[in-house]
Design a protein around this motif. Sequence first.
Motif, PDB file in Angstrom:
ATOM      1  N   ILE A 188      -9.044   0.400 -16.099  1.00 28.67           N
ATOM      2  CA  ILE A 188      -9.490  -0.788 -16.770  1.00 28.67           C
ATOM      3  C   ILE A 188      -8.546  -1.293 -17.904  1.00 28.67           C
ATOM      4  O   ILE A 188      -7.529  -0.691 -17.883  1.00 28.67           O
ATOM      5  CB  ILE A 188     -10.787  -0.454 -18.056  1.00 28.67           C
ATOM      6  CG1 ILE A 188     -10.302   0.539 -18.897  1.00 28.67           C
ATOM      7  CG2 ILE A 188     -12.036   0.214 -16.988  1.00 28.67           C
ATOM      8  CD1 ILE A 188     -11.209   0.622 -20.115  1.00 28.67           C
ATOM      9  N   THR A 189      -8.544  -2.665 -17.865  1.00 29.00           N
ATOM     10  CA  THR A 189      -7.940  -3.341 -18.819  1.00 29.00           C
ATOM     11  C   THR A 189      -8.546  -3.751 -20.116  1.00 29.00           C
ATOM     12  O   THR A 189      -9.682  -4.054 -19.992  1.00 29.00           O
ATOM     13  CB  THR A 189      -6.897  -4.703 -18.265  1.00 29.00           C
ATOM     14  OG1 THR A 189      -7.866  -5.387 -17.613  1.00 29.00           O
ATOM     15  CG2 THR A 189      -5.997  -4.021 -17.259  1.00 29.00           C
ATOM     16  N   ARG A 196      -6.137   1.474 -19.094  1.00 27.19           N
ATOM     17  CA  ARG A 196      -6.701   2.913 -19.423  1.00 27.19           C
ATOM     18  C   ARG A 196      -7.036   3.208 -17.947  1.00 27.19           C
ATOM     19  O   ARG A 196      -7.839   2.739 -17.213  1.00 27.19           O
ATOM     20  CB  ARG A 196      -7.737   3.123 -20.704  1.00 27.19           C
ATOM     21  CG  ARG A 196      -7.113   2.723 -21.896  1.00 27.19           C
ATOM     22  CD  ARG A 196      -8.488   2.619 -22.740  1.00 27.19           C
ATOM     23  NE  ARG A 196      -7.883   2.590 -24.267  1.00 27.19           N
ATOM     24  CZ  ARG A 196      -7.504   1.472 -24.999  1.00 27.19           C
ATOM     25  NH1 ARG A 196      -7.777   0.346 -24.123  1.00 27.19           N
ATOM     26  NH2 ARG A 196      -6.902   1.334 -26.288  1.00 27.19           N
ATOM     27  N   LEU A 197      -6.815   4.884 -17.968  1.00 27.56           N
ATOM     28  CA  LEU A 197      -7.341   5.494 -16.609  1.00 27.56           C
ATOM     29  C   LEU A 197      -8.406   6.316 -17.206  1.00 27.56           C
ATOM     30  O   LEU A 197      -8.354   7.041 -18.322  1.00 27.56           O
ATOM     31  CB  LEU A 197      -6.312   6.433 -15.984  1.00 27.56           C
ATOM     32  CG  LEU A 197      -5.363   5.812 -15.391  1.00 27.56           C
ATOM     33  CD1 LEU A 197      -4.316   6.918 -14.826  1.00 27.56           C
ATOM     34  CD2 LEU A 197      -5.475   4.698 -14.458  1.00 27.56           C
ATOM     35  N   ILE A 198      -9.659   6.370 -16.557  1.00 27.03           N
ATOM     36  CA  ILE A 198     -10.976   7.065 -16.860  1.00 27.03           C
ATOM     37  C   ILE A 198     -11.619   7.741 -15.829  1.00 27.03           C
ATOM     38  O   ILE A 198     -11.435   7.239 -14.638  1.00 27.03           O
ATOM     39  CB  ILE A 198     -11.761   5.928 -17.529  1.00 27.03           C
ATOM     40  CG1 ILE A 198     -11.354   5.231 -18.674  1.00 27.03           C
ATOM     41  CG2 ILE A 198     -13.282   6.449 -17.808  1.00 27.03           C
ATOM     42  CD1 ILE A 198     -12.186   3.956 -19.468  1.00 27.03           C
ATOM     43  N   THR A 206      -8.185   9.389 -19.533  1.00 24.46           N
ATOM     44  CA  THR A 206      -7.181  10.491 -19.054  1.00 24.46           C
ATOM     45  C   THR A 206      -5.813  10.176 -19.132  1.00 24.46           C
ATOM     46  O   THR A 206      -4.963  10.899 -19.474  1.00 24.46           O
ATOM     47  CB  THR A 206      -7.393  10.825 -17.524  1.00 24.46           C
ATOM     48  OG1 THR A 206      -7.257   9.427 -16.620  1.00 24.46           O
ATOM     49  CG2 THR A 206      -8.622  11.629 -17.319  1.00 24.46           C
ATOM     50  N   ALA A 207      -5.619   8.646 -19.353  1.00 23.99           N
ATOM     51  CA  ALA A 207      -4.215   8.206 -19.798  1.00 23.99           C
ATOM     52  C   ALA A 207      -4.342   6.876 -20.128  1.00 23.99           C
ATOM     53  O   ALA A 207      -5.253   6.072 -19.754  1.00 23.99           O
ATOM     54  CB  ALA A 207      -3.370   8.320 -18.311  1.00 23.99           C
ATOM     55  N   GLU A 208      -3.416   6.185 -20.908  1.00 18.19           N
ATOM     56  CA  GLU A 208      -3.379   4.830 -21.249  1.00 18.19           C
ATOM     57  C   GLU A 208      -1.873   4.370 -21.613  1.00 18.19           C
ATOM     58  O   GLU A 208      -1.005   5.035 -21.720  1.00 18.19           O
ATOM     59  CB  GLU A 208      -4.273   4.439 -22.637  1.00 18.19           C
ATOM     60  CG  GLU A 208      -3.717   5.543 -23.854  1.00 18.19           C
ATOM     61  CD  GLU A 208      -4.767   5.202 -24.844  1.00 18.19           C
ATOM     62  OE1 GLU A 208      -5.847   4.510 -24.746  1.00 18.19           O
ATOM     63  OE2 GLU A 208      -4.557   5.826 -25.931  1.00 18.19           O
ATOM     64  N   VAL A 209      -1.642   2.817 -21.337  1.00 15.25           N
ATOM     65  CA  VAL A 209      -0.481   2.454 -21.660  1.00 15.25           C
ATOM     66  C   VAL A 209      -0.711   1.034 -21.949  1.00 15.25           C
ATOM     67  O   VAL A 209      -1.427   0.498 -21.484  1.00 15.25           O
ATOM     68  CB  VAL A 209       0.521   2.755 -20.518  1.00 15.25           C
ATOM     69  CG1 VAL A 209      -0.049   1.975 -19.014  1.00 15.25           C
ATOM     70  CG2 VAL A 209       1.967   2.640 -20.758  1.00 15.25           C
ATOM     71  N   GLN A 210       0.352   0.452 -22.665  1.00 16.72           N
ATOM     72  CA  GLN A 210       0.475  -0.823 -22.747  1.00 16.72           C
ATOM     73  C   GLN A 210       1.025  -1.677 -21.588  1.00 16.72           C
ATOM     74  O   GLN A 210       2.448  -1.615 -21.531  1.00 16.72           O
ATOM     75  CB  GLN A 210       1.212  -1.395 -23.996  1.00 16.72           C
ATOM     76  CG  GLN A 210       1.001  -2.919 -24.404  1.00 16.72           C
ATOM     77  CD  GLN A 210       1.509  -3.097 -25.883  1.00 16.72           C
ATOM     78  OE1 GLN A 210       1.568  -2.612 -26.672  1.00 16.72           O
ATOM     79  NE2 GLN A 210       1.770  -4.356 -26.134  1.00 16.72           N
ATOM     80  N   ASP A 245       2.556   4.090 -11.147  1.00 10.85           N
ATOM     81  CA  ASP A 245       2.004   5.393 -10.615  1.00 10.85           C
ATOM     82  C   ASP A 245       1.064   5.876 -11.668  1.00 10.85           C
ATOM     83  O   ASP A 245       1.640   6.289 -12.660  1.00 10.85           O
ATOM     84  CB  ASP A 245       3.460   6.248 -10.203  1.00 10.85           C
ATOM     85  CG  ASP A 245       2.932   7.325  -9.206  1.00 10.85           C
ATOM     86  OD1 ASP A 245       1.510   7.851  -9.305  1.00 10.85           O
ATOM     87  OD2 ASP A 245       3.767   8.078  -8.777  1.00 10.85           O
ATOM     88  N   GLU A 246      -0.030   6.346 -11.073  1.00 12.68           N
ATOM     89  CA  GLU A 246      -1.112   7.057 -11.902  1.00 12.68           C
ATOM     90  C   GLU A 246      -0.637   8.227 -12.460  1.00 12.68           C
ATOM     91  O   GLU A 246      -0.961   8.712 -13.517  1.00 12.68           O
ATOM     92  CB  GLU A 246      -2.395   7.185 -11.099  1.00 12.68           C
ATOM     93  CG  GLU A 246      -2.179   8.255  -9.936  1.00 12.68           C
ATOM     94  CD  GLU A 246      -3.779   8.508  -9.340  1.00 12.68           C
ATOM     95  OE1 GLU A 246      -4.610   7.945  -9.482  1.00 12.68           O
ATOM     96  OE2 GLU A 246      -3.844   9.627  -8.465  1.00 12.68           O
ATOM     97  N   LYS A 247       0.436   9.025 -11.870  1.00 15.70           N
ATOM     98  CA  LYS A 247       0.716  10.284 -12.281  1.00 15.70           C
ATOM     99  C   LYS A 247       1.931  10.269 -13.442  1.00 15.70           C
ATOM    100  O   LYS A 247       2.075  11.041 -14.070  1.00 15.70           O
ATOM    101  CB  LYS A 247       1.501  11.108 -11.110  1.00 15.70           C
ATOM    102  CG  LYS A 247       0.607  11.502 -10.047  1.00 15.70           C
ATOM    103  CD  LYS A 247       1.288  12.399  -9.031  1.00 15.70           C
ATOM    104  CE  LYS A 247       0.467  12.500  -7.916  1.00 15.70           C
ATOM    105  NZ  LYS A 247       0.404  11.165  -6.919  1.00 15.70           N
ATOM    106  N   ASP A 248       2.424   8.981 -13.700  1.00 12.74           N
ATOM    107  CA  ASP A 248       3.447   8.860 -14.680  1.00 12.74           C
ATOM    108  C   ASP A 248       3.419   7.495 -15.215  1.00 12.74           C
ATOM    109  O   ASP A 248       3.928   6.446 -14.539  1.00 12.74           O
ATOM    110  CB  ASP A 248       4.787   9.286 -14.242  1.00 12.74           C
ATOM    111  CG  ASP A 248       5.980   9.048 -15.272  1.00 12.74           C
ATOM    112  OD1 ASP A 248       5.376   8.557 -16.405  1.00 12.74           O
ATOM    113  OD2 ASP A 248       7.108   8.678 -14.941  1.00 12.74           O
ATOM    114  N   LEU A 249       2.568   7.246 -16.504  1.00 11.81           N
ATOM    115  CA  LEU A 249       2.505   5.725 -16.776  1.00 11.81           C
ATOM    116  C   LEU A 249       3.543   5.317 -17.728  1.00 11.81           C
ATOM    117  O   LEU A 249       3.436   4.248 -18.584  1.00 11.81           O
ATOM    118  CB  LEU A 249       1.107   5.653 -17.221  1.00 11.81           C
ATOM    119  CG  LEU A 249       0.032   5.455 -16.328  1.00 11.81           C
ATOM    120  CD1 LEU A 249      -1.311   5.193 -17.185  1.00 11.81           C
ATOM    121  CD2 LEU A 249      -0.212   4.574 -15.303  1.00 11.81           C
TER     122      LEU A 249
END
Length: 502
Positions: A188-189, A196-198, A206-210, A245-249
Amino acid sequence: MAFMRTSKFRHVFGKALRKDQCYDNIRITKSSWDSTFCCVNPKFVAIITEAAGGGAFLVLPVNKVGRVERDVPLVAGHKAAVLDINWCPHNDQIIASASEDCTVKIWEIPDEGLVKNLTESVVDLVAHQRRVGQVVWHPTANNVLLSAGSDNKIFIWNVGTAEVLTEIDTPDLTLSASFNYNGSKLVITNKDKMMRLIDPRTGEITAEVQAHHGAKPSQAVYLKEGKIFTTGFSRMSERQYALWDEKDLSKPLVMEEIDNSNGVIFPFYDADTSMVYLCGKGDSLIRYYEVTEEAPYVHYLNLFQSSDPQRGIGYMPKRGLNVNACEIARFYKLLNSGLCEIIPFTVPRKSELFQDDLYPDTAGDVPAISAEEWHAGKNADPILISLKDGYKPVKKEGIKAVKKSEALTKMPSKKPASSTAAQDHSEEASEAASSGPAHPPENAKPVPSGQVEGFDSQALLEDIRKLKLIVKAHERRIKTLEDKLAQFEANSPDEEEQEDQA
C-alpha cells in the motif's frame, strides 16, 4: 559501439478507434478524488458518472458503442458520490463500488446489461466510519475483497458471507493497494509518503519505506518475482517511477524522473508480458515500459500521444483482447468532453496464425481457492488458460439475491452445507451472546420460540452480524473516551500540588 536491446515489444503501437466506435455523451464524474473512474472486463465497461443527490455509475455492454442516451439506466444505490469501482476477476457480472457514504456495495449486472436503474445491491459491506476510496479484488481467492477508507482502516472481506476477515489499521490515508501474484502479500501507499508491505491475513506491517519524497500522491503495484513498481513525485515535484525488491527496501533498484506535470500517474501491469503502462491524470500520454530481471530492469519502449487529456482510464484484462489482431493491451480513456475513447495496443505481425510468444497462458476467470482456504493460510497461483482459440467464459451459477449473505456463488465446500451452516450459526450466536446486550436493529425480526419449520436462520445471522457491528462501534468509542480521559488525568496537576501552590 552500443547494442540496441532486442525486444518483441519495441514496436508496440497504440491507435485510437474512430469516434463512432467509442462511447460518447457520458456525464463523467467531476470528483477530484484520485481514481481511474473507469473499469472494464470482457463483457462490460463501467464509468463513474455525475449524479445529483447520490452516487451512480454507468454500465454498458462492451459492444454497445456510440452515443449514450441521456436517460440510460444507471447503478444508483449509494447515498453519496461513488469514488471507486472494480470488476470481480472471477465473475464478469459482479462489480464492487466504494462510496463517500461509508459503504461498499456489491452488484450483479444482468447478462444483457441494464434495462432499468439498478438500486438493489446483492451485498452491503458496512464497517468503515468514513468515506471509502479504494476497492481491490483478491487475484486468486473467491469472493475476497479489500476496501480502504478515510478512517485509516483497510478491511479484507469475505463477500460471500459479508464478514470482515482482517481489519488493518494504517498510520494515514491509503492511496493505493495491490496484491502480489498469488495474493499472499499486499503493498500500500499512504498519504504520509510511506510505502508499506502488509500480511493481508494478519494485518501486520512487515516492511516500510519512503518511496517518493514529494507531497503529492504515490501509487504502487506488485509485480511478479517479488518486485514492486511505484510512481510518485520528487521534492522538486518532478514525476518519478521506481522499482523495488520486496526483500530489501533500503534503496530502489531503479528510480527515474519522468517529467514535471502534476497529475497522479496510475501504473497498469501486464504479468504475461512484464510490461507496465503509465497513465497520468490530466495527461494526453500513455507511456509503456518493459521490466526485466537484469539491470537496468526497466526499459522504456514508447508512448502513445493524443491531443486530449485523460480524465480517467480503464484497462482491459487479457481475456478481453483480440488475439487475431495481435492486440496486447486495450485502454478506455475518459475525456472531459464526455467521450470514452478506446485505444488498442498491437504488435505488428504479418502472420495471421496465433502468436504463442505474445500470448502465454493467462489468468482465467476461475478462482484457485475459496475465501475460507485463503484465510486459513493456503496460497495458490491464478488458474491459467490459453487464448489460442479465444476466451470462452466459464458458466457461473446465478446469484441467490433472496438471501443476501449468500449472494455470491461459493466454492464447493468439502463439508456438507447443512453442518457448515449449523456450525457458523452456533459460533456467531455464542460470540454475540458474549459481547453483551445491544440495541437490536430496527429491521430485526422476532423468531417464535420452538419454531423449526420455516425457521429463517439467514435473517437471524444477518441480525447477529449487525449487532456485532454495533457492539464493535461502541467498543471503539469507549476505548477512545478512556484514552482521552487518561490523557486528561496525566496532564492535570494533583489536588495536593494545587493546595501547596495556593
